[in-house]
Motif scaffolding. Structure first.
Motif, short mmCIF file in Angstrom:
data_model
loop_
_atom_site.label_atom_id
_atom_site.label_comp_id
_atom_site.label_asym_id
_atom_site.label_seq_id
_atom_site.Cartn_x
_atom_site.Cartn_y
_atom_site.Cartn_z
N LYS A 83 12.77 -77.82 117.05
CA LYS A 83 12.12 -78.70 118.00
C LYS A 83 13.13 -79.39 118.92
O LYS A 83 12.74 -79.99 119.92
CB LYS A 83 11.32 -79.77 117.24
N VAL A 84 14.41 -79.30 118.58
CA VAL A 84 15.43 -79.92 119.43
C VAL A 84 15.51 -79.22 120.78
O VAL A 84 16.11 -79.74 121.72
CB VAL A 84 16.79 -79.91 118.71
N THR B 55 12.94 -84.53 123.25
CA THR B 55 13.71 -85.02 122.11
C THR B 55 14.75 -86.04 122.54
O THR B 55 15.00 -87.04 121.87
CB THR B 55 14.41 -83.85 121.39
N ASP C 201 13.73 -88.98 118.99
CA ASP C 201 12.96 -88.99 117.76
C ASP C 201 13.76 -88.23 116.72
O ASP C 201 13.78 -87.01 116.70
CB ASP C 201 11.60 -88.32 118.01
N LYS D 289 12.12 -85.61 114.80
CA LYS D 289 11.86 -84.38 115.53
C LYS D 289 13.09 -83.49 115.60
O LYS D 289 12.98 -82.26 115.64
CB LYS D 289 11.38 -84.73 116.95
N THR D 290 14.28 -84.08 115.62
CA THR D 290 15.49 -83.26 115.70
C THR D 290 15.70 -82.42 114.45
O THR D 290 16.46 -81.46 114.47
CB THR D 290 16.74 -84.15 115.89
#
Length: 775
Positions: free
Chosen positions: A566-567, A572, A577, A580-581
């Motif tokens: 998701k990075v 991001t 977040d 999220k990373t």
């Protein structure tokens, strides 16, 4: 064998049934395609001629039923893709994916359906050999026969088409009807290891497939096929794609599955379970096909046996989340949640508590354990872990109350409960005859039962591996993948790391090796080579991917499965977040950029140009970074895509910018997390910060000879600080607060608790001269 599609002894009017192909006519045929279509085929490495021959032959061999066509329509309509890097890179099945082009016609849909079915349950190598053998059986001229490599490329682009349908789980359901899959021992509560490596010779499978195709087109009225686990896949395509009435039987004639009760069976499938093979401990993998034109009484054996290799390709389907452990571990798991329920609940609850201690940097946890840990998502510890494991695996939901009650205790109590419950489980498992738990010197790998303690650790490791993932709807893991994952845990048990010298209290040191093993399973950043390798193993079912090639990778694709971090999402950085990373998304499909497929995305860490800014001259505390903008860059190479972000002040042409490498940033954030032990109450006061820190808790100061820089609570400023500090080792070190008070952060830095985290990364003569960036 003749040059016909198939030759079967029959009692029909014509005696022997034959169906020939005019290859001379095929060789003089013409095929037209636009340059746009040809460019897409070329980019994917697929020969347009191979695809054309595949379409022709699949339509010659097969006839999709009405239900089969409806299922394929639903599959094709549900194919999805997600964008990253500002819509420049697509994950999944892009709008210009070759599979979409192939399936634009009814002829192409048949080809995509069959190739997708092969790729779903067989290794690409085996699937390509099956197609190659199918062409060979009809004596195609050598000059008109695509090579195995060309067939493999066609299989590759169709892989994943059926991964989110119910086809894979249907295959596994039928395979598990094989009595040799659950080979019961004298102890009804345990069974021998299910041998999932029973993949027949591709030639045998090819001829059986053609016989099924002849029934689908009405050229044969009835067939009987005998064999091992591949029988499950053959029965699945017969019913799922061609809507043939099928039955599964065992050697004595007992019907164990029938698709349409009280209807004439078109395809009989018999699992070979001869008493001679079972008594000798060797199961038969012979695949025999008896074709009938209505009334045929004289079956003809066409094939010979080839013994599979334990390390060879596996034939299997997918395991639905709803009952994954019961379907895979069978009575061993049932006994675990019934007879050993209290011990199981105690282990899971204790583990949740111990994981929480690591994530929150409990002072009783060895610093080495904290340094090795990288997984800080909510689902990886404490009640979040309990919530996740019971949500992801619904069959564990009835045990949630027991998990939670066992997790509410002190760390010492959790460690003691964990060891005691695991010891009890080993004793009962040894009593059932488990070679591992009884430490028996006489071990027969072929008859090794599932070990209950290893099953528990497999469940824990699997939950931790999936804790940082988002998985596409209806995408399940492969049975072959879970089989390999389980045996990875067995190997880990045999090669445990000894407790470290700084293991601390005996109660914690006794379970240190478990902390270490789980940490290695949950690595991120440059450790994604291990993490992505686990995902490939689980969802693709094979370990064939070069794991080291994924170092500093943010996305990989193989076997129709796409895994990406998701990075890669630019938001991001604008929100920083940290949860999220650490997240990874898993879906069916591949990686596309400008309509071309790729297998790998890595950081573009090539040296900057001579006109690039020197990061050492940049001040990450500069408030102007709050107003910076992010620009993504994508570069094509022979080994895949290389990506980076440019954080610039103003426009993209700004002379003041910082280059961010996505995978490296995720790793740097993981390195900087989880060091501060702060519960928000009773924290020791290190110094008076009243005049040193602003209202937004930012500022610069020194204390006890060490420099500190508290970064403003702004995502972009924090990204700048983290990037500059890690890319310029002489700039400073980073400590992430994550809700901890400043006094505890300063105390952690002063004590040097993070030194093990930086001992190989920083080489300054006086480490105390480096600035601590608290973000």
């Amino acid at each position: 064998m003749s040059s016909s599609v198939g030759a079967y002894t029959g009692g029909g009017p014509s005696g022997q049934f034959q169906n020939t192909i005019d290859w001379g006519l095929i060789g003089t045929s013409t095929v037209s395609a636009t340059l746009d279509i040809l460019s897409r085929y070329c980019a994917a490495g697929v020969d347009h001629y191979t695809a054309s021959i595949g379409e022709f032959l699949c339509n010659h061999w097969f006839q999709l039923s009405t239900n089969g066509q409806r299922r394929m329509t639903d599959v094709l309509e549900s194919l999805s893709c997600n964008s990253t890097m500002g819509d420049r890179v697509w994950m999944g099945f892009g709008r210009r994916h070759i599979a979409r082009s192939l399936s634009s016609t009814s002829q192409g849909t048949v080809c995509v359906a069959f190739c997708g079915a092969l790729a779903e349950c067989f290794d690409e190598e085996v699937a390509a050999e099956i197609l190659h053998e199918m062409v060979k059986t009809i004596n195609a001229p050598t000059q008109l026969t695509p090579s195995i490599l060309q067939w493999k490329n066609l299989i590759k682009v169709c892989a994943g088409i059926l991964s989110q349908s119910d086809f894979g789980s249907f295959v596994e359901e039928l395979i598990q009807h094989n009595p040799t899959y659950w080979d019961l021992d004298t102890d009804s509560q345990s069974y021998h290891k299910a041998d999932r490596s029973s993949c027949q010779n591709p030639k045998l499978i090819a001829e059986a497939i053609q016989a099924i195709g002849d029934v689908s087109k009405g050229k044969l009225g009835e067939i009987t096929i005998m064999g091992g686990n591949a029988i499950g896949w053959l029965a699945a395509i017969s019913e799922w794609l061609f809507s043939l009435s099928t039955s599964l039987e065992i050697g004595d004639g007992t019907v164990i599955y029938q698709s349409i009760p009280k209807k004439r069976i078109q395809a009989h499938f018999i699992f070979n379970t001869t008493s001679s093979n079972r008594s000798s401990g060797q199961f038969s993998y012979e695949l025999q096909c008896v074709g009938k034109v209505y009334n045929i009484d004289d079956p003809t054996m066409l094939f010979r046996t080839r013994s599979p290799s334990d390390d060879g390709p596996m034939c299997g389907g997918r395991l639905a989340w709803a009952n994954i452990f019961q379907r895979f571990f069978g009575s061993t798991f049932e006994s675990l949640i019934q007879d050993e329920r209290r011990a199981f609940e105690s282990i899971i609850g204790s583990v949740a508590r111990m994981l929480s201690a690591i994530v929150k940097a409990d002072s009783k946890i060895p610093r080495r354990s904290i340094a090795a840990w990288r997984l800080y998502v909510f689902a990886s510890h404490g009640l979040g872990f309990v919530e996740f494991i019971t949500w992801r695996f619904p069959e564990l939901a009835p045990l949630r109350a027991g998990f939670e009650s066992s997790s509410i205790c002190t760390l010492e109590e959790a460690c003691s409960s964990y060891e005691n419950s695991l010891t009890k489980l080993k004793i009962t498992c040894a009593a059932r005859g488990c070679h591992a738990c009884s430490y028996s010197a006489e071990r027969d790998p072929k008859s090794e039962r599932y070990c209950q303690p290893t099953v528990v650790k497999t469940i824990i490791a699997l939950a931790l591996t999936l804790a940082s993932t988002e998985i596409a709807k209806d995408l399940f893991i492969k049975s072959a993948g879970l089989w390999r994952f389980y045996h990875c845990q067995r190997k880990i048990e045999k090669t445990k790391y000894p407790p470290a010298s700084d293991s601390g209290p005996a109660s914690v040191g006794g379970v240190y090796s478990s902390f270490w093993n789980w940490a290695s399973m949950a690595a991120v950043g440059s450790g994604w080579n291990r993490q992505f390798g686990d995902y490939i193993m689980l969802f693709y079912g094979n370990e064939g991917y070069n794991l080291m090639s994924t170092r500093n990778a943010t996305a990989v694709s193989t076997g129709g499965i796409c895994i990406y971090s998701k990075v890669l999402d630019p938001t991001t950085f604008s929100t920083l977040d940290v949860e999220k990373t650490s997240l990874v998304y898993i879906c069916a499909g591949g990686i596309e950029h400008e309509g071309k497929p790729y297998d790998l995305i890595k950081d573009d860490d090539r040296p900057s140009g001579t006109n690039g800014p020197a990061h050492g001259a940049l001040d990450p505390y500069d408030a102007s970074w709050k107003h910076s903008k992010i620009y993504g860059k994508v570069r094509e190479t022979t080994q895949g895509l290389r990506v980076s972000y440019q954080m610039a002040l103003g426009d993209a042409e700004s002379e003041k910018y910082i280059t961010i490498w996505p995978a490296q940033l995720a790793e740097d954030i993981a390195y900087s997390r989880g060091w501060v032990d702060c519960d928000g109450s009773g924290c020791p006061r290190i110094m008076d910060l009243t005049r040193l820190v602003q209202d937004d808790e930012s500022g610069k100061f020194e204390t006890l000879g060490m420099k500190f820089c508290v970064i403003p609570n702004d995502p972009m400023a924090k990204c700048a600080a983290i990037t500059v500090a890690f890319q310029n080792k002489s700039c400073g070190r980073v400590l992430m607060r994550e809700g901890a008070c400043l006094q505890c952060c300063i105390g952690t830095a002063l004590r040097g608790d993070t030194d093990s985290n930086y001992q190989k990364a920083y080489y300054a003569e006086d480490r105390r001269a480096l600035t601590w960036f608290i973000v």
